[in-house]
Design a protein around this motif. Sequence first.
Motif, PDB file in Angstrom:
ATOM      1  N   THR A 101       0.863  -1.175   0.000  1.00  0.00           N
ATOM      2  CA  THR A 101       0.000   0.000   0.000  1.00  0.00           C
ATOM      3  C   THR A 101       0.902   1.228   0.000  1.00  0.00           C
ATOM      4  O   THR A 101       1.900   1.245   0.732  1.00  0.00           O
ATOM      5  N   PRO A 102       0.601   2.238  -0.807  1.00  0.00           N
ATOM      6  CA  PRO A 102       1.454   3.433  -0.798  1.00  0.00           C
ATOM      7  C   PRO A 102       1.623   3.997   0.618  1.00  0.00           C
ATOM      8  O   PRO A 102       0.657   4.091   1.385  1.00  0.00           O
ATOM      9  N   LEU A 103       2.853   4.348   0.936  1.00  0.00           N
ATOM     10  CA  LEU A 103       3.188   4.868   2.263  1.00  0.00           C
ATOM     11  C   LEU A 103       3.076   6.392   2.280  1.00  0.00           C
ATOM     12  O   LEU A 103       3.106   7.032   1.227  1.00  0.00           O
ATOM     13  N   GLU A 105       4.056  10.379   2.694  1.00  0.00           N
ATOM     14  CA  GLU A 105       5.187  11.140   2.178  1.00  0.00           C
ATOM     15  C   GLU A 105       6.367  11.047   3.150  1.00  0.00           C
ATOM     16  O   GLU A 105       6.183  11.014   4.361  1.00  0.00           O
ATOM     17  N   TYR A 107       8.455   8.469   2.986  1.00  0.00           N
ATOM     18  CA  TYR A 107       8.826   7.059   2.940  1.00  0.00           C
ATOM     19  C   TYR A 107       9.066   6.675   1.488  1.00  0.00           C
ATOM     20  O   TYR A 107       8.634   7.375   0.573  1.00  0.00           O
ATOM     21  N   PRO A 108       9.724   5.545   1.234  1.00  0.00           N
ATOM     22  CA  PRO A 108       9.923   5.125  -0.156  1.00  0.00           C
ATOM     23  C   PRO A 108       8.585   4.968  -0.887  1.00  0.00           C
ATOM     24  O   PRO A 108       7.582   4.570  -0.290  1.00  0.00           O
ATOM     25  N   THR A 109       8.613   5.288  -2.165  1.00  0.00           N
ATOM     26  CA  THR A 109       7.385   5.176  -2.960  1.00  0.00           C
ATOM     27  C   THR A 109       7.066   3.715  -3.239  1.00  0.00           C
ATOM     28  O   THR A 109       7.942   2.844  -3.164  1.00  0.00           O
ATOM     29  N   PHE A 110       5.839   3.471  -3.607  1.00  0.00           N
ATOM     30  CA  PHE A 110       5.386   2.137  -3.967  1.00  0.00           C
ATOM     31  C   PHE A 110       6.257   1.577  -5.090  1.00  0.00           C
ATOM     32  O   PHE A 110       6.700   0.431  -5.036  1.00  0.00           O
ATOM     33  N   ASP A 111       6.511   2.401  -6.112  1.00  0.00           N
ATOM     34  CA  ASP A 111       7.318   1.953  -7.256  1.00  0.00           C
ATOM     35  C   ASP A 111       8.760   1.655  -6.847  1.00  0.00           C
ATOM     36  O   ASP A 111       9.344   0.671  -7.301  1.00  0.00           O
ATOM     37  N   ALA A 112       9.343   2.498  -5.994  1.00  0.00           N
ATOM     38  CA  ALA A 112      10.723   2.256  -5.539  1.00  0.00           C
ATOM     39  C   ALA A 112      10.809   0.954  -4.758  1.00  0.00           C
ATOM     40  O   ALA A 112      11.774   0.192  -4.907  1.00  0.00           O
ATOM     41  N   GLU A 115      10.609  -1.900  -7.295  1.00  0.00           N
ATOM     42  CA  GLU A 115      11.878  -2.019  -8.028  1.00  0.00           C
ATOM     43  C   GLU A 115      12.980  -2.653  -7.188  1.00  0.00           C
ATOM     44  O   GLU A 115      13.913  -3.231  -7.726  1.00  0.00           O
TER      45      GLU A 115
END
Length: 186
Positions: A101-103, A105, A107-112, A115
């Motif tokens: 789940t997106p965290l 602001e 924190y690392p992004t969902f995409d990061a 990856e």
Amino acid sequence: MTIDKTPTVLIVPGLRDHVAEHWQTLLQQKLPNAVSVAPLEHDKLSCAARVAALDAALAKIDGPVILVAHSAGVMITVHWARQHDRKIHGALLAAPVDLETPLPEGYPTFDALAENGWHPIPRTPLPFPSIVGASRNDPLARFERVEQMARDWGSRLVDLGEVGHLNPAAGFGEWPMAEKLIHELV
């Protein structure tokens, strides 16, 4: 189960590694049989590097081990368990972060995270006894998501109430309940 010697408590911190006022750091200082996974110098967001660091720390320990993980340290632990077969006496998995789940602001992004190998969260039963401590108001994981993770892992769920992310920002330096839960695993 009988134990020939007192288990070593291996602290598995999250992505922020060691924070001086954090309950894990204070616990390590308090317990004579506690050690910690060393902070990473490189590839700090890499799940594989974190799992390798946990495995390297375990390789230095002879005898029974209880893992004490917090936040992303829980995810490191469950990824490690899926890839390795070393016998673990038990694990305390406190305030797991929901990396699917997106965290917020900062924190690392969902995409990061994707990856760097954090997705998907392993959902198979853990091969050792475990206790998941879940917060009712954790900004990094809804209680219902953590409850499902605990079921998937075959862990006993402990409802910690409203303890935020169980970190210094939520008012937790000392967390005496950690010792009680560790003792239940011994």
